[in-house]
Design a protein around this motif. Structure first.
Motif, mmCIF file in Angstrom:
data_model
loop_
_atom_site.group_PDB
_atom_site.id
_atom_site.type_symbol
_atom_site.label_atom_id
_atom_site.label_comp_id
_atom_site.label_asym_id
_atom_site.label_seq_id
_atom_site.Cartn_x
_atom_site.Cartn_y
_atom_site.Cartn_z
ATOM 1 N N ASN A 5 -11.713 21.457 20.914
ATOM 2 C CA ASN A 5 -12.222 22.595 20.088
ATOM 3 C C ASN A 5 -11.564 22.341 18.672
ATOM 4 O OD1 ASN A 5 -12.529 24.637 23.024
ATOM 5 N ND2 ASN A 5 -14.287 23.534 22.028
ATOM 6 N N ALA A 6 -10.189 22.472 18.876
ATOM 7 C CA ALA A 6 -9.109 22.703 17.614
ATOM 8 C C ALA A 6 -9.424 21.598 16.738
ATOM 9 C CB ALA A 6 -8.023 23.042 17.910
ATOM 10 N N LEU A 7 -9.572 20.421 17.119
ATOM 11 C CA LEU A 7 -9.426 19.328 16.174
ATOM 12 C C LEU A 7 -10.630 18.484 16.116
ATOM 13 C CD1 LEU A 7 -6.059 17.617 18.028
ATOM 14 C CD2 LEU A 7 -6.304 18.695 15.749
ATOM 15 N N LEU A 8 -11.548 18.643 16.896
ATOM 16 C CA LEU A 8 -13.058 17.790 16.765
ATOM 17 C C LEU A 8 -14.011 18.617 16.404
ATOM 18 C CD1 LEU A 8 -12.668 15.743 20.094
ATOM 19 C CD2 LEU A 8 -11.836 15.164 17.651
ATOM 20 N N GLU A 9 -13.970 20.103 16.559
ATOM 21 C CA GLU A 9 -15.202 20.976 15.915
ATOM 22 C C GLU A 9 -14.667 21.761 14.683
ATOM 23 O OE1 GLU A 9 -16.197 22.885 19.768
ATOM 24 O OE2 GLU A 9 -16.258 21.042 20.910
ATOM 25 N N ARG A 10 -13.690 21.376 14.247
ATOM 26 C CA ARG A 10 -13.322 22.351 13.231
ATOM 27 C C ARG A 10 -12.295 21.377 12.211
ATOM 28 N NH1 ARG A 10 -10.691 27.410 15.044
ATOM 29 N NH2 ARG A 10 -12.453 27.496 16.299
ATOM 30 N N PRO A 11 -12.083 21.797 10.900
ATOM 31 C CA PRO A 11 -11.108 21.210 10.087
ATOM 32 C C PRO A 11 -9.631 20.982 10.638
ATOM 33 C CG PRO A 11 -12.430 22.592 8.625
ATOM 34 C CD PRO A 11 -12.562 22.750 10.280
ATOM 35 N N ASN A 12 -8.865 20.129 10.284
ATOM 36 C CA ASN A 12 -7.526 19.853 11.026
ATOM 37 C C ASN A 12 -6.750 19.189 9.808
ATOM 38 O OD1 ASN A 12 -7.535 16.891 11.156
ATOM 39 N ND2 ASN A 12 -9.299 17.318 11.986
ATOM 40 N N ARG A 166 -14.945 3.242 30.338
ATOM 41 C CA ARG A 166 -15.692 4.314 29.542
ATOM 42 C C ARG A 166 -16.080 5.265 30.511
ATOM 43 N NH1 ARG A 166 -17.176 2.507 24.304
ATOM 44 N NH2 ARG A 166 -18.645 4.472 24.075
ATOM 45 N N ARG A 167 -16.084 4.938 31.910
ATOM 46 C CA ARG A 167 -16.367 6.114 32.932
ATOM 47 C C ARG A 167 -15.360 6.926 33.032
ATOM 48 N NH1 ARG A 167 -20.261 2.008 35.128
ATOM 49 N NH2 ARG A 167 -18.540 1.553 36.702
ATOM 50 N N HIS A 168 -14.375 6.545 33.343
ATOM 51 C CA HIS A 168 -12.965 7.105 33.610
ATOM 52 C C HIS A 168 -11.921 6.715 32.655
ATOM 53 C CE1 HIS A 168 -14.765 7.510 37.540
ATOM 54 N NE2 HIS A 168 -15.359 6.130 37.370
ATOM 55 N N PRO A 169 -12.211 7.074 31.297
ATOM 56 C CA PRO A 169 -11.037 6.942 30.130
ATOM 57 C C PRO A 169 -9.977 7.325 30.346
ATOM 58 C CG PRO A 169 -12.987 8.264 29.376
ATOM 59 C CD PRO A 169 -13.331 7.892 30.650
ATOM 60 N N ALA A 170 -9.952 8.784 30.616
ATOM 61 C CA ALA A 170 -8.625 9.594 30.771
ATOM 62 C C ALA A 170 -7.748 9.073 31.813
ATOM 63 C CB ALA A 170 -8.984 11.037 31.233
ATOM 64 N N TYR A 215 -6.834 12.311 23.698
ATOM 65 C CA TYR A 215 -7.924 12.309 23.191
ATOM 66 C C TYR A 215 -9.032 12.751 24.448
ATOM 67 C CZ TYR A 215 -12.470 11.214 21.710
ATOM 68 O OH TYR A 215 -13.889 11.300 21.607
ATOM 69 N N PHE A 216 -8.943 11.905 25.425
ATOM 70 C CA PHE A 216 -9.689 11.794 26.632
ATOM 71 C C PHE A 216 -9.372 13.134 27.505
ATOM 72 C CE2 PHE A 216 -9.556 7.207 25.913
ATOM 73 C CZ PHE A 216 -11.100 7.250 25.483
ATOM 74 N N LEU A 217 -8.285 13.764 27.331
ATOM 75 C CA LEU A 217 -8.228 15.010 28.128
ATOM 76 C C LEU A 217 -8.295 16.297 27.225
ATOM 77 C CD1 LEU A 217 -4.852 14.045 30.215
ATOM 78 C CD2 LEU A 217 -7.014 14.268 31.031
ATOM 79 N N SER A 218 -8.565 15.946 25.991
ATOM 80 C CA SER A 218 -8.743 17.177 24.979
ATOM 81 C C SER A 218 -9.289 18.331 25.261
ATOM 82 C CB SER A 218 -8.801 16.456 23.546
ATOM 83 O OG SER A 218 -10.321 16.013 23.707
ATOM 84 N N GLY A 219 -10.582 17.942 26.123
ATOM 85 C CA GLY A 219 -11.354 19.178 26.486
ATOM 86 C C GLY A 219 -10.723 19.914 27.702
#
Length: 348
Positions: A5-12, A166-170, A215-219
């Motif tokens: 939310n903080a890095l990909l959906e708003r300015p950083n 790609r199915r299990h990147p994290a 990145y892959f755990l960022s959510g």
């Protein structure tokens, strides 16, 4: 709120952080280039995190870019971002800085200048000096990391082309990070590996994987000041124990990503001069010491920044940004023109 939310959906402010990291490299080089001996221990410890910090942020950003783009377009974008400015700085050193240095002594040879540019053109540094100039000093001691950066781009691009990954990147990136950290520990410790090529690839690659993992755990990873405090504390502990080279990836990555989300410097998204600062600082510092030896560390740093930042802005405005405008170039012939998709400013 999560990192996503903080890095990909708003300015950083990740561009600002990269600029700070590039600036810290100038500080770290001030002692050896200025012939002042080794930097103080605390300075050396902090500055030693600059290049790994770059790789942490690159891992996060590159994973984001690769998951959005097909492999060919992804690699085209990476080449546009790194190669044009790199080739220009090689030419600037060989054809401008090196001849200029002869005003303070030495002899410049056009053939040696061409050899310097040609031997280093593929990012791997094979020729550090231009004989006859600046008493044989290395002209750009910062460029060695770019080859490893590009290898990381290729590795991420190929790895994330595999359907299972790609199915299990994290999971995959986390496992690779752990394996990388163990390999670095072994190389620097029991393995006694002395070849810099392997050690640096594993060391910097592990930090890159730390960024990819986040990145892959960022959510699922929260943006939390308490996590940042713990990360900084762990990093300080690892530095004191000399474990940071193999155990510092995750705490450094989280600390930087947290800072990029909370520092209010949104203006930095529009312009990224960090790369220019990184690639031009070292030759500027070499010329400073060549023409005005004995400046002292503080004045050397101030003058290096004063000269390097305008060069970096020029590189951004005249080389890097125009090159990046070719990202959406349609390389296929006889193909209907499709309006380019707007890329997020996050991608480097």
């Amino acid at each position: 709120m999560t990192l996503r939310n903080a890095l990909l959906e708003r300015p950083n402010s990740l561009n600002l952080l990269r600029l700070v990291l590039a600036g810290s490299v100038i500080v770290g080089h001030a002692w050896p280039v200025g012939r002042e001996g080794a930097a103080p221990g605390w300075v050396e410890s902090v500055v030693s995190l600059a290049v790994p910090g770059f790789f942490c942020l690159s891992g996060f950003l590159i994973a984001h870019s690769r998951m959005r783009l097909p492999l060919g377009r992804f690699m085209w974008n990476r080449c546009l971002r790194i190669l044009p400015a790199y080739w220009v700085v090689l030419a600037a050193v060989a054809l401008v800085a090196a001849p200029l240095s002869t005003l303070g002594g030495g002899v410049w040879s056009a053939s040696e200048a061409v050899r310097y540019m040609a031997s280093n053109a593929a990012l791997r540094q094979f020729t550090w000096t231009i004989p006859g100039t600046v008493d044989g000093w290395a002209w750009n001691g910062s460029l060695w990391t770019l080859w490893f950066e590009f290898i990381a781009y290729i590795g991420a691009g190929v790895l994330l082309s595999i359907a299972l990954v790609r199915r299990h990147p994290a999971t995959v990136s986390a496992v690779l990070y752990v394996l990388g950290a163990v390999s670095v520990w072994w190389m620097f410790g029991p393995g006694g590996i002395s070849t810099d090529l392997f050690r640096d690839l594993a060391w910097l690659g592990t930090y890159f994987l730390a960024g990819m993992t986040f990145y892959f755990l960022s959510g699922r990873v929260p943006l939390d000041a308490r996590w940042a405090i713990v990360s900084v504390a762990c990093l300080a502990l690892f530095l004191s124990l000399e474990w940071a080279h193999f155990a510092g990836g995750l705490p450094l990555a989280y600390s930087l990503l947290w800072a990029g989300a909370v520092i209010p410097a949104r203006w930095a998204q529009r312009n990224d001069v960090s790369y220019g600062v990184y690639i031009y600082a070292f030759p500027v510092q070499v010329l400073l010491e060549w023409f005005v030896p004995g400046l002292g560390v503080a004045l050397h740093i101030v003058l290096a920044f004063a000269i390097t930042v305008p060069l970096a802005w020029t590189s951004w405005l005249l080389v890097e940004r125009p090159a990046m405008r070719l990202k959406h170039l349609d390389l296929r012939r006889d193909h209907p023109r499709v309006p380019p998709r707007r890329e997020p400013t996050l991608a480097p």
